[in-house]
Design an enzyme around this catalytic site. Structure first.
Site, PDB file in Angstrom:
ATOM      1  N   HIS A 148      61.746 -16.323  32.766  1.00 53.70           N
ATOM      2  CA  HIS A 148      62.721 -15.787  31.813  1.00 53.70           C
ATOM      3  C   HIS A 148      63.055 -16.813  30.730  1.00 53.70           C
ATOM      4  CE1 HIS A 148      66.305 -13.530  30.495  1.00 53.70           C
ATOM      5  NE2 HIS A 148      66.888 -14.710  30.437  1.00 53.70           N
ATOM      6  N   GLU A 149      63.299 -18.053  31.140  1.00 52.30           N
ATOM      7  CA  GLU A 149      63.617 -19.113  30.177  1.00 52.30           C
ATOM      8  C   GLU A 149      62.423 -19.409  29.263  1.00 52.30           C
ATOM      9  OE1 GLU A 149      66.598 -20.309  29.574  1.00 52.30           O
ATOM     10  OE2 GLU A 149      67.402 -19.074  31.183  1.00 52.30           O
ATOM     11  N   HIS A 152      62.227 -16.937  26.552  1.00 50.38           N
ATOM     12  CA  HIS A 152      63.130 -17.277  25.449  1.00 50.38           C
ATOM     13  C   HIS A 152      62.468 -18.290  24.505  1.00 50.38           C
ATOM     14  CE1 HIS A 152      66.719 -15.093  26.376  1.00 50.38           C
ATOM     15  NE2 HIS A 152      66.902 -15.672  27.552  1.00 50.38           N
TER      16      HIS A 152
END
Length: 200
Positions: A148-149, A152
């Site tokens: 998820h990071e 980003h």
């Protein structure tokens, strides 16, 4: 069919990029407006000009702060490969799959909350993980959080996130200054002197 899916994926990425730019411009404009109103209410046209002169460099240069400095301000320290080899390998593998030119530098935050944060730019990213996250999640769950990071980072969301954090710190500082002015205003009012603008 794969050509159509790739085209749709590229279109989603382009739309996301445009949305990030719009968010950044809106945050920037809102903060400048707030500082302009504050400067004008404190010092008229002169205060308005000083507010712009002092805030523009802060807003423009604040986005270029080193990600390592941001994480160290949060109490993080670099996480060496020998301390968490599996995590380093996971980050490298996910970064390769995401097409990043460089994997994010890993940082450890001695915090019991379960959290992860990414800072920096796509070309110089950093990823911080808390002690609570490392102790609580399974390898598969941790992989999901790290992915998820990294998403980003890949989508260039970090600029908006960093700018939003900067705006948050600025408004927090302005709020503290406002409370100070309020306490300064009350004695001035009682002494019959011209008080500082209540709007400010």
């Amino acid at each position: 069919q794969s050509v159509i899916e790739e085209s749709m994926r590229q279109e989603r990425i382009a739309n996301h990029s445009i949305l990030n730019r719009v968010h950044t411009v809106l945050l920037f404009g809102a903060m400048l407006l707030l500082l302009a109103v504050l400067g004008y209410s404190l010092g008229g046209i002169g205060g308005l000009l000083w507010g712009g002169v002092l805030s523009l460099p802060f807003l423009l240069l604040g986005q270029r702060v080193s990600p390592r400095w941001v994480l160290r301000m949060a109490g993080a320290r670099p996480l060496a490969p020998y301390e968490a080899p599996a995590l380093h390998e996971m980050v490298r593998s996910l970064s390769d799959r995401a097409g990043l030119s460089v994997p994010p530098a890993l940082y450890y935050l001695p915090n019991r909350t379960m959290n992860a944060l990414s800072v920096g730019t796509r070309n110089a990213p950093a990823l911080g993980v808390t002690d609570g996250l490392l102790r609580t999640l399974s390898s598969r769950e941790l992989r999901g959080v790290v992915a998820h990071e990294i998403a980003h980072i890949r989508q260039n969301d970090l600029r908006v996130m960093t700018f939003a954090g900067l705006i948050g710190r600025m408004t927090g500082f302005l709020s503290t200054m406002g409370q100070f002015l309020l306490f300064l205003n009350l004695p001035l009012l009682l002494m019959g002197r011209a008080p500082i603008s209540w709007l400010a």
